[in-house]
Write a protein that holds these residues in place. Structure first.
Motif, short mmCIF file in Angstrom:
data_model
loop_
_atom_site.label_atom_id
_atom_site.label_comp_id
_atom_site.label_asym_id
_atom_site.label_seq_id
_atom_site.Cartn_x
_atom_site.Cartn_y
_atom_site.Cartn_z
N LYS A 100 2.35 32.99 95.43
CA LYS A 100 2.51 31.78 96.23
C LYS A 100 1.60 31.77 97.45
N PHE A 101 1.43 32.95 98.08
CA PHE A 101 0.79 32.96 99.39
C PHE A 101 -0.31 34.01 99.53
N SER A 102 -0.16 35.15 98.84
CA SER A 102 -0.98 36.31 99.16
C SER A 102 -2.16 36.49 98.23
N ALA A 103 -3.26 37.01 98.81
CA ALA A 103 -4.43 37.38 98.03
C ALA A 103 -4.40 38.85 97.63
N GLN A 104 -3.51 39.61 98.27
CA GLN A 104 -3.46 41.05 98.05
C GLN A 104 -2.23 41.42 97.23
N ILE A 105 -2.23 42.67 96.74
CA ILE A 105 -1.08 43.20 96.02
C ILE A 105 -0.61 44.48 96.68
N ASP A 107 1.18 48.39 96.23
CA ASP A 107 1.13 49.51 95.29
C ASP A 107 2.51 49.75 94.70
N THR A 108 3.09 48.66 94.23
CA THR A 108 4.42 48.71 93.65
C THR A 108 4.63 47.45 92.80
N GLU A 109 5.70 47.41 92.02
CA GLU A 109 5.98 46.24 91.20
C GLU A 109 6.29 45.05 92.10
N PRO A 110 5.63 43.91 91.87
CA PRO A 110 5.88 42.75 92.72
C PRO A 110 7.18 42.04 92.34
N ARG A 111 7.68 41.24 93.25
CA ARG A 111 8.87 40.44 93.00
C ARG A 111 8.47 39.15 92.30
N GLN A 112 9.20 38.77 91.27
CA GLN A 112 8.84 37.57 90.52
C GLN A 112 8.94 36.33 91.39
N ARG A 113 9.85 36.36 92.37
CA ARG A 113 10.02 35.18 93.21
C ARG A 113 8.83 34.94 94.14
N ASP A 114 7.93 35.91 94.23
CA ASP A 114 6.72 35.73 95.05
C ASP A 114 5.65 34.92 94.32
#
Length: 128
Positions: A100-105, A107-114
Motif C-alpha cells: 500500500k505504502f512502502s517501497a522497501q521490504i 527481512d521477515t514475512e510481510p503482513r497481508q494487510r499491508d
C-alpha cells in the motif's frame, strides 16, 4: 496500483518449472514493494516471496527458498516468479500484490494487510 494481472500458470509434473508474470500499472508499479502469495485449495492464503522497489532486496518463505526466484522489471511494469523443482504441495492459486505504502521490504514475512492491490490469481497445478 490500478490493476494487477497474473499469467503463466498451468499444469506441470513434479520437478518441472513454471514462470509466473504479473503486469501492473506503468504509472505506479516502480514505486512499491511487491509480493507473491498463494492459496492452496481449502487452505488460507500464504506468503511466498517479496521484493523491494528496485529488485535488490528479496525475501522468501522457507517452503520455497532455493527453488523459487522473485524478480521485477520496472521498465515493463512486470513482476515475475520463477518456480523450479515444483512439488505437489506447490499446487495453489498464485496472487501478486502491491504494498500500500512502502517501497522497501523487511527481512521477515510481510503482513497481508499491508498489501492494497491484488491480482485475481493464476492456477498452478503440480501433478505427482
Amino acid at each position: 496500483q490500478a490493476q494487477l494481472v497474473e499469467s503463466g500458470g498451468g499444469l506441470v509434473q513434479t520437478g518441472g518449472s513454471l514462470r509466473l508474470s504479473c503486469e501492473g500499472s506503468a504509472h505506479t508499479f516502480r514505486r512499491y514493494a511487491m509480493a507473491w502469495f498463494r492459496r492452496p485449495s481449502g487452505k488460507e492464503r500464504e506468503f511466498v516471496a517479496s521484493i523491494n522497489w528496485n529488485g535488490y532486496s528479496t525475501y522468501y518463505a522457507n517452503s520455497v527458498r532455493g527453488r523459487f526466484t522473485i524478480a521485477r522489471d520496472n521498465d515493463k511494469s512486470t513482476l515475475y516468479l520463477q518456480m523450479n523443482n515444483l512439488k505437489p504441495e506447490d499446487t495453489a492459486v498464485y496472487y501478486c500484490a502491491a504494498d500500500k505504502f512502502s517501497a522497501q521490504i523487511e527481512d521477515t514475512e510481510p503482513r497481508q494487510r499491508d498489501f492494497g492491490t491484488w491480482g485475481r490469481g493464476t492456477q498452478v497445478t503440480v501433478s505427482s
